[in-house]
Design a protein around this motif. Structure first.
Motif, PDB file in Angstrom:
ATOM      1  N   THR A 102       3.083 -10.996  -8.831  1.00 21.02           N
ATOM      2  CA  THR A 102       1.841 -10.314  -9.172  1.00 21.02           C
ATOM      3  C   THR A 102       2.023  -8.819  -8.944  1.00 21.02           C
ATOM      4  O   THR A 102       2.610  -8.402  -7.942  1.00 21.02           O
ATOM      5  N   VAL A 103       1.525  -8.000  -9.859  1.00 16.23           N
ATOM      6  CA  VAL A 103       1.670  -6.545  -9.736  1.00 16.23           C
ATOM      7  C   VAL A 103       0.369  -5.977  -9.161  1.00 16.23           C
ATOM      8  O   VAL A 103      -0.658  -5.942  -9.828  1.00 16.23           O
ATOM      9  N   LYS A 104       0.435  -5.545  -7.906  1.00 21.07           N
ATOM     10  CA  LYS A 104      -0.724  -5.019  -7.192  1.00 21.07           C
ATOM     11  C   LYS A 104      -0.529  -3.521  -6.922  1.00 21.07           C
ATOM     12  O   LYS A 104       0.583  -3.006  -7.006  1.00 21.07           O
ATOM     13  N   ALA A 105      -1.606  -2.854  -6.580  1.00 24.35           N
ATOM     14  CA  ALA A 105      -1.532  -1.422  -6.279  1.00 24.35           C
ATOM     15  C   ALA A 105      -2.512  -1.073  -5.176  1.00 24.35           C
ATOM     16  O   ALA A 105      -3.630  -1.609  -5.120  1.00 24.35           O
ATOM     17  N   ALA A 106      -2.090  -0.179  -4.301  1.00 26.81           N
ATOM     18  CA  ALA A 106      -2.957   0.355  -3.247  1.00 26.81           C
ATOM     19  C   ALA A 106      -3.446   1.720  -3.684  1.00 26.81           C
ATOM     20  O   ALA A 106      -2.656   2.565  -4.108  1.00 26.81           O
ATOM     21  N   GLY A 107      -4.757   1.925  -3.623  1.00 26.32           N
ATOM     22  CA  GLY A 107      -5.315   3.198  -4.041  1.00 26.32           C
ATOM     23  C   GLY A 107      -5.779   4.034  -2.867  1.00 26.32           C
ATOM     24  O   GLY A 107      -6.020   3.534  -1.770  1.00 26.32           O
ATOM     25  N   VAL A 108      -5.882   5.319  -3.090  1.00 24.88           N
ATOM     26  CA  VAL A 108      -6.465   6.258  -2.129  1.00 24.88           C
ATOM     27  C   VAL A 108      -5.730   6.202  -0.787  1.00 24.88           C
ATOM     28  O   VAL A 108      -6.337   6.128   0.271  1.00 24.88           O
ATOM     29  N   THR A 109      -4.400   6.223  -0.855  1.00 25.90           N
ATOM     30  CA  THR A 109      -3.607   6.183   0.375  1.00 25.90           C
ATOM     31  C   THR A 109      -3.099   7.561   0.788  1.00 25.90           C
ATOM     32  O   THR A 109      -2.478   7.692   1.840  1.00 25.90           O
ATOM     33  N   PHE A 110      -3.354   8.588  -0.041  1.00 24.40           N
ATOM     34  CA  PHE A 110      -3.000   9.962   0.293  1.00 24.40           C
ATOM     35  C   PHE A 110      -4.256  10.826   0.226  1.00 24.40           C
ATOM     36  O   PHE A 110      -5.132  10.599  -0.618  1.00 24.40           O
ATOM     37  N   VAL A 111      -4.329  11.832   1.073  1.00 19.08           N
ATOM     38  CA  VAL A 111      -5.517  12.679   1.150  1.00 19.08           C
ATOM     39  C   VAL A 111      -5.799  13.372  -0.177  1.00 19.08           C
ATOM     40  O   VAL A 111      -6.944  13.408  -0.644  1.00 19.08           O
ATOM     41  N   VAL A 112      -4.772  13.937  -0.812  1.00 18.31           N
ATOM     42  CA  VAL A 112      -4.990  14.680  -2.053  1.00 18.31           C
ATOM     43  C   VAL A 112      -5.600  13.780  -3.121  1.00 18.31           C
ATOM     44  O   VAL A 112      -6.579  14.140  -3.781  1.00 18.31           O
TER      45      VAL A 112
END
Length: 390
Positions: A102-112
């Motif tokens: 499954t292709v998953k993604a983590a969002g908003v892991t960097f301040v910018v």
């Protein structure tokens, strides 16, 4: 005109020293698992029917090195035959280096990138209002949040302050709150590889590449390797409503992965992922060029924390998963109309690179004009069965 990559720039800086696994389409056979070695690319499907099966081995890197198989081509030959516009269908070409995961993604892991998501939300996806909103938000909360640990007491205190000022956002919640944003980027087998087209929905007028390191996990939640990814993003669509995230993220050819998975061994591991410096280059057919860089050292959540939030007693993935770790790169410089920021043009050549993983290169086209995704799980099972690989 901007050019496709060659073998030297595609490989990591140490060439084939690492345990590099990929996938190749072989005419008459279908998708094949390959080992990338100094003397060429070898089909090891007889040992591992899928990359998923390899990742389930106790020591995938050693298993890949020990596997024997037919040499099918040199890497340069495969790269030259991968672009759709010049492909000879009777010859093999590169695919994305994962299959059943499954292709998953983590969002908003960097301040910018977190601040940019807040801006998208506040301007409702209208690029024209982004610059003014960017200054207003930074005036209120600043942008030096890199040392703030998500879920900490300090993060909770900042949340209370922002709520009192009427500036709280769902993006700040996942950026500094206890729970990470983890979403499905693409179904299994839908990702595209290097040296081919990546898709942007034709209805989008504000979009950008998102260069990221991607980790590969077994069904037990063990991180067994890493690759590169471009989490193509439609800023105007997500900005209208976070509930439109699936439409913003999951379109034909919008998940690019590659060029290969580098499996963890004594020479490459999680610390290399944590310290990776990722570069981004966008080259337009009109001579436009954009260069950017991001460092994984600036990530707010450790990759192992993200992996634990993805797979565990709360959620199982029997075929494993790949996880985009997020990006800190959000281009804000105007490309066309003043105040409109960056957006892709048809034909942009996007290169995501880091020394230990090599370079992922894709040409931007509309999702509707990219090669359609037609080869699914049932097709894969039939092709493997026909060749006696199951």
């Amino acid at each position: 005109m901007n050019q496709w990559p060659d073998a030297a720039t595609t490989l990591p800086e140490d060439g084939t020293e690492g345990a590099l696994v990929g996938r190749v389409w072989r005419p008459g056979l279908g998708p094949s698992v390959v080992a990338v070695r100094e003397d060429g690319v070898h089909d090891v499907t007889a040992s591992f029917a899928t990359v998923r099966d390899l990742c389930e081995r106790p020591d995938p890197a050693s298993a890949l090195r020990a596997a024997t198989g037919e040499r099918i081509a040199g890497l340069a030959e495969l790269l030259s035959n991968t672009p759709p516009e010049t492909r000879e269908p009777q010859l093999p070409w590169l695919l994305a280096p994962v299959d059943l995961q499954t292709v998953k993604a983590a969002g908003v892991t960097f301040v910018v990138s977190m601040l940019e998501r807040v801006i998208e939300e506040r301007v409702r996806g209208d690029a024209a209002g982004a610059a003014a909103m960017r200054e207003r938000i930074r005036g209120l909360i600043g942008d030096d949040l890199a040392s703030l640990r998500p879920g900490s007491d300090e993060a909770a205190a900042l949340k209370e302050l922002l709520v009192a000022q009427g500036m709280w956002s769902q993006y700040l919640e996942v950026g500094i709150g206890p729970d990470a944003e983890i979403f499905t980027k693409a179904p299994a087998l839908a990702a595209v590889g290097s040296a081919t087209e990546a898709g942007v929905h034709s209805g989008s007028r504000w979009n950008n590449p998102e260069p990221e390191v991607v980790i590969v996990l077994s069904s037990a939640g063990d991180v067994v390797g890493a690759t590169l990814g471009n989490d193509v993003n439609l800023r105007d669509v997500e900005g209208r409503s976070a509930l439109l995230l699936p439409q913003a993220k999951d379109n034909n050819a919008s998940a690019a992965l590659g060029p290969f998975v580098r499996l963890f061994d004594d020479g490459f591991g999680m610390d290399d992922v944590r310290e990776a410096a990722v570069t981004l280059t966008v080259e337009g057919e009109d001579g436009y060029r954009l260069d950017g860089a991001s460092s994984m050292t600036a990530i707010s959540r450790d990759p192992m924390d993200l992996a634990a939030q993805l797979i565990g007693p709360h959620h199982q993935y029997p075929d494993g998963a790949v996880l985009f770790l997020g990006t800190m790169f959000a281009p804000v410089e105007d490309r066309d109309t003043p105040g409109q920021g960056f957006t892709h043009h048809d034909g942009d050549l996007v290169t995501v690179a880091t020394p230990r993983l090599g370079a992922l290169v894709n040409r931007i086209r509309s999702s509707e004009s990219c090669e359609p995704w037609t080869f699914g799980l049932a097709d894969l099972m039939r092709s493997l069965s026909a060749r006696g690989a199951l």
